[in-house]
Design a protein around this motif. Structure first.
Motif, mmCIF file in Angstrom:
data_model
loop_
_atom_site.group_PDB
_atom_site.id
_atom_site.type_symbol
_atom_site.label_atom_id
_atom_site.label_comp_id
_atom_site.label_asym_id
_atom_site.label_seq_id
_atom_site.Cartn_x
_atom_site.Cartn_y
_atom_site.Cartn_z
ATOM 1 N N GLY A 1 14.289 85.442 47.642
ATOM 2 C CA GLY A 1 15.116 84.243 47.748
ATOM 3 C C GLY A 1 15.207 83.455 46.452
ATOM 4 N N THR A 2 14.607 83.986 45.395
ATOM 5 C CA THR A 2 14.651 83.268 44.117
ATOM 6 C C THR A 2 15.572 84.006 43.159
ATOM 7 O OG1 THR A 2 12.893 84.554 43.133
ATOM 8 C CG2 THR A 2 12.239 82.659 44.461
ATOM 9 N N ASP A 3 15.716 83.431 41.981
ATOM 10 C CA ASP A 3 16.547 84.090 40.975
ATOM 11 C C ASP A 3 15.797 85.206 40.278
ATOM 12 O OD1 ASP A 3 18.823 82.797 41.432
ATOM 13 O OD2 ASP A 3 18.624 81.328 39.814
ATOM 14 N N GLY A 4 14.551 85.434 40.633
ATOM 15 C CA GLY A 4 13.783 86.502 40.001
ATOM 16 C C GLY A 4 12.786 85.915 39.001
ATOM 17 N N ALA A 5 11.907 86.801 38.558
ATOM 18 C CA ALA A 5 10.858 86.354 37.658
ATOM 19 C C ALA A 5 11.443 85.899 36.325
ATOM 20 C CB ALA A 5 9.872 87.491 37.424
ATOM 21 N N LYS A 6 10.644 85.166 35.602
ATOM 22 C CA LYS A 6 11.057 84.785 34.250
ATOM 23 C C LYS A 6 11.061 86.031 33.372
ATOM 24 C CE LYS A 6 10.168 80.700 31.482
ATOM 25 N NZ LYS A 6 9.894 81.324 30.196
ATOM 26 N N LEU A 7 12.115 86.194 32.587
ATOM 27 C CA LEU A 7 12.264 87.458 31.872
ATOM 28 C C LEU A 7 11.767 87.330 30.449
ATOM 29 C CD1 LEU A 7 15.785 88.516 33.045
ATOM 30 C CD2 LEU A 7 13.589 89.288 33.859
ATOM 31 N N SER A 8 11.207 88.432 29.964
ATOM 32 C CA SER A 8 10.878 88.464 28.539
ATOM 33 C C SER A 8 12.185 88.650 27.767
ATOM 34 C CB SER A 8 9.928 89.618 28.264
ATOM 35 O OG SER A 8 10.563 90.832 28.564
ATOM 36 N N ALA A 9 12.134 88.386 26.490
ATOM 37 C CA ALA A 9 13.356 88.445 25.687
ATOM 38 C C ALA A 9 13.885 89.866 25.592
ATOM 39 C CB ALA A 9 13.079 87.889 24.290
ATOM 40 N N THR A 10 13.004 90.855 25.737
ATOM 41 C CA THR A 10 13.447 92.234 25.532
ATOM 42 C C THR A 10 13.869 92.911 26.830
ATOM 43 O OG1 THR A 10 11.194 93.035 25.804
ATOM 44 C CG2 THR A 10 11.903 92.502 23.570
ATOM 45 N N TYR A 11 13.840 92.176 27.937
ATOM 46 C CA TYR A 11 14.119 92.826 29.220
ATOM 47 C C TYR A 11 15.499 93.474 29.219
ATOM 48 C CZ TYR A 11 15.115 93.374 34.157
ATOM 49 O OH TYR A 11 15.454 93.889 35.366
ATOM 50 N N GLY A 12 15.556 94.760 29.593
ATOM 51 C CA GLY A 12 16.842 95.437 29.759
ATOM 52 C C GLY A 12 17.493 95.901 28.481
ATOM 53 N N THR A 13 16.877 95.647 27.331
ATOM 54 C CA THR A 13 17.491 96.106 26.085
ATOM 55 C C THR A 13 17.224 97.591 25.892
ATOM 56 O OG1 THR A 13 15.502 95.512 24.920
ATOM 57 C CG2 THR A 13 17.250 93.874 24.962
ATOM 58 N N PRO A 14 18.072 98.275 25.122
ATOM 59 C CA PRO A 14 17.848 99.696 24.867
ATOM 60 C C PRO A 14 16.475 99.964 24.279
ATOM 61 C CG PRO A 14 19.993 99.056 24.084
ATOM 62 C CD PRO A 14 19.323 97.817 24.546
ATOM 63 N N ALA A 15 15.984 99.051 23.444
ATOM 64 C CA ALA A 15 14.674 99.268 22.822
ATOM 65 C C ALA A 15 13.595 99.346 23.882
ATOM 66 C CB ALA A 15 14.382 98.127 21.843
ATOM 67 N N GLU A 16 13.646 98.411 24.835
ATOM 68 C CA GLU A 16 12.608 98.406 25.862
ATOM 69 C C GLU A 16 12.721 99.635 26.757
ATOM 70 O OE1 GLU A 16 11.112 95.133 27.547
ATOM 71 O OE2 GLU A 16 10.698 96.005 29.503
ATOM 72 N N ILE A 17 13.959 99.982 27.131
ATOM 73 C CA ILE A 17 14.150 101.151 28.001
ATOM 74 C C ILE A 17 13.638 102.401 27.297
ATOM 75 C CG2 ILE A 17 15.858 102.564 29.184
ATOM 76 C CD1 ILE A 17 15.907 100.038 30.493
ATOM 77 N N GLY A 18 13.971 102.518 25.999
ATOM 78 C CA GLY A 18 13.534 103.693 25.257
ATOM 79 C C GLY A 18 12.024 103.766 25.177
ATOM 80 N N LYS A 19 11.401 102.598 24.963
ATOM 81 C CA LYS A 19 9.938 102.597 24.871
ATOM 82 C C LYS A 19 9.321 103.024 26.200
ATOM 83 C CE LYS A 19 7.423 98.904 24.151
ATOM 84 N NZ LYS A 19 7.322 97.508 23.702
ATOM 85 N N LEU A 20 9.863 102.483 27.290
ATOM 86 C CA LEU A 20 9.321 102.840 28.607
ATOM 87 C C LEU A 20 9.514 104.335 28.887
ATOM 88 C CD1 LEU A 20 10.412 99.871 30.867
ATOM 89 C CD2 LEU A 20 8.096 100.605 30.374
ATOM 90 N N LEU A 21 10.710 104.842 28.540
ATOM 91 C CA LEU A 21 10.990 106.248 28.844
ATOM 92 C C LEU A 21 10.059 107.175 28.083
ATOM 93 C CD1 LEU A 21 14.850 106.767 29.013
ATOM 94 C CD2 LEU A 21 13.186 107.200 30.775
ATOM 95 N N LEU A 22 9.692 106.784 26.872
ATOM 96 C CA LEU A 22 8.884 107.692 26.057
ATOM 97 C C LEU A 22 7.395 107.392 26.126
ATOM 98 C CD1 LEU A 22 11.174 108.213 22.994
ATOM 99 C CD2 LEU A 22 10.756 109.705 24.925
ATOM 100 N N THR A 23 7.022 106.368 26.894
ATOM 101 C CA THR A 23 5.584 106.143 27.073
ATOM 102 C C THR A 23 5.200 106.279 28.547
ATOM 103 O OG1 THR A 23 6.007 103.780 27.186
ATOM 104 C CG2 THR A 23 5.365 104.663 25.058
ATOM 105 N N ASN A 24 5.458 105.239 29.311
ATOM 106 C CA ASN A 24 4.993 105.244 30.704
ATOM 107 C C ASN A 24 5.682 106.287 31.560
ATOM 108 O OD1 ASN A 24 3.538 103.135 29.884
ATOM 109 N ND2 ASN A 24 4.425 101.606 31.259
ATOM 110 N N TYR A 25 6.957 106.529 31.291
ATOM 111 C CA TYR A 25 7.721 107.390 32.192
ATOM 112 C C TYR A 25 8.141 108.682 31.496
ATOM 113 C CZ TYR A 25 7.582 103.154 34.812
ATOM 114 O OH TYR A 25 7.127 102.041 35.478
ATOM 115 N N LEU A 26 7.296 109.159 30.617
ATOM 116 C CA LEU A 26 7.649 110.366 29.864
ATOM 117 C C LEU A 26 7.828 111.554 30.793
ATOM 118 C CD1 LEU A 26 8.102 111.566 27.115
ATOM 119 C CD2 LEU A 26 5.704 112.124 26.989
#
Lengths: 99, 231
Positions: free
Chosen positions: B119-144
């Motif tokens: 029912g809220t607008d969602g958590a407070k977001l970090s500045a990098t949320y959803g950017t290609p850099a963050e997605i790329g980092k996640l894909l090649l580390t946690n979700y390799l």
């Protein structure tokens, strides 16, 4: 906008897709309706990702997109093969998988 | 402002989805799905998922839909005009019942959930949320592992598609019987196939749909070749 709204829209799209799969008979359109359902799932995933402020949901959505692409490639391959063999492109008339 | 944009994009997305289900000509169904996908990408943007939104437009609305358009133009085979809504009214009613049941279940699950953060607008977001850099980092580390498995899956699907649709042993006999110029120009095709030519010429909109007596796989007579054409 609260996350709830996005989830409701996602549920509506999913419902439309499910209805389409059940109503339509052309396998091409059935594949399109499957895409609708996958996309509804994607919208929900992104909504949850936004809710937690965590990128994991987006990774999940990207993997769903990959799977949708695979499904399209195989599904369209099957349809083209059906067409080649002069079989009817109509799911009601395609009652057998075998030969 | 977000409110306004959300409703505009949601309505476009829902209209596109309804179009996919309702429209008769598969070509229009594909176009309707493209509209739906673009509206959905804009909804993703509202949810701050920039990379996924762009990937959605480029990969889905671009590449995958082009594949669909090619196959629709090649195969066609729209639902027979008399068949979509009239045949199997019982089936249609059942389908709508099931769909409504699914929606009610989903709505109960969503609204009755104990996840109070919905029912809220969602958590407070970090500045990098959803950017290609963050997605790329996640894909090649946690979700390799997921990343690698997905690429394997794509490879297998590509090989499978080629194996399924590939033309083994050359051109089939009955395909070879068509003379080349008929094969290219006057290919005999079923009525209301939803091919590109029909879609462009407004088939079914400006010109009436054909008689339902054309069965799905029966072929229309190819245009008569006159003596002048032969010269």
């Amino acid at each position: 906008m609260t996350v709830n709204w996005y989830l409701i829209v996602s549920a509506m799209i999913f419902t439309l897709g499910a209805a389409g799969v059940l109503i339509r008979r052309n396998p091409l359109v059935i594949l399109l309706c499957l895409e609708l359902m996958l996309n509804a799932g994607n919208l929900a995933l992104i909504g949850f990702s936004r809710m937690w402020g965590n990128g994991a949901g987006e990774i999940f959505a990207i993997v769903v997109m990959v799977i949708a692409a695979c499904e399209v490639a195989i599904g369209l391959g099957i349809i083209v093969a059906l067409y080649r063999r002069r079989l009817p492109v109509d799911v009601d008339q395609l009652k057998e998988l075998h030969g | 402002m977000t409110f306004l944009f959300f409703f505009i994009f949601a309505i476009i997305a829902l209209a596109g989805a309804a179009g996919v289900v309702v429209l008769r000509n598969p070509f229009y169904c594909v176009l309707s799905l493209v509209v739906h996908l673009i509206a959905l990408a804009l909804l993703f943007l509202l949810l701050e998922a920039q990379f996924v939104a762009v990937a959605q437009i480029v990969v889905y609305a671009g590449a995958v839909m082009v594949l669909y358009v090619f196959v629709v133009a090649y195969v066609g085979g729209g639902d027979k005009p008399d068949q979509l809504w009239s045949a199997g009214t019982r089936q249609k009613a059942l389908a709508v019942c099931f769909a409504v049941a699914i929606f009610v279940e989903l709505a109960i699950a969503l609204l009755g959930t104990a996840l109070s953060a919905l029912g809220t607008d969602g958590a407070k977001l970090s500045a990098t949320y959803g950017t290609p850099a963050e997605i790329g980092k996640l894909l090649l580390t946690n979700y390799l592992l997921a990343f690698e498995l997905a690429s394997m899956l794509l490879l297998v699907a590509a090989i499978g598609a080629v194996a399924l649709a590939g033309r083994r042993g050359g051109i089939a006999e009955d395909e070879g019987n068509l003379s080349p110029r008929h094969g290219l120009v006057h290919t005999p095709s079923p009525a209301a196939t939803g091919s590109m030519a029909e879609g462009v010429s407004g088939y079914g909109v400006t010109t009436p749909l054909p008689d339902p007596q054309f069965e799905g796989r029966e072929l229309q007579q190819p245009a008569r070749v006159t003596a002048e054409d032969d010269r």
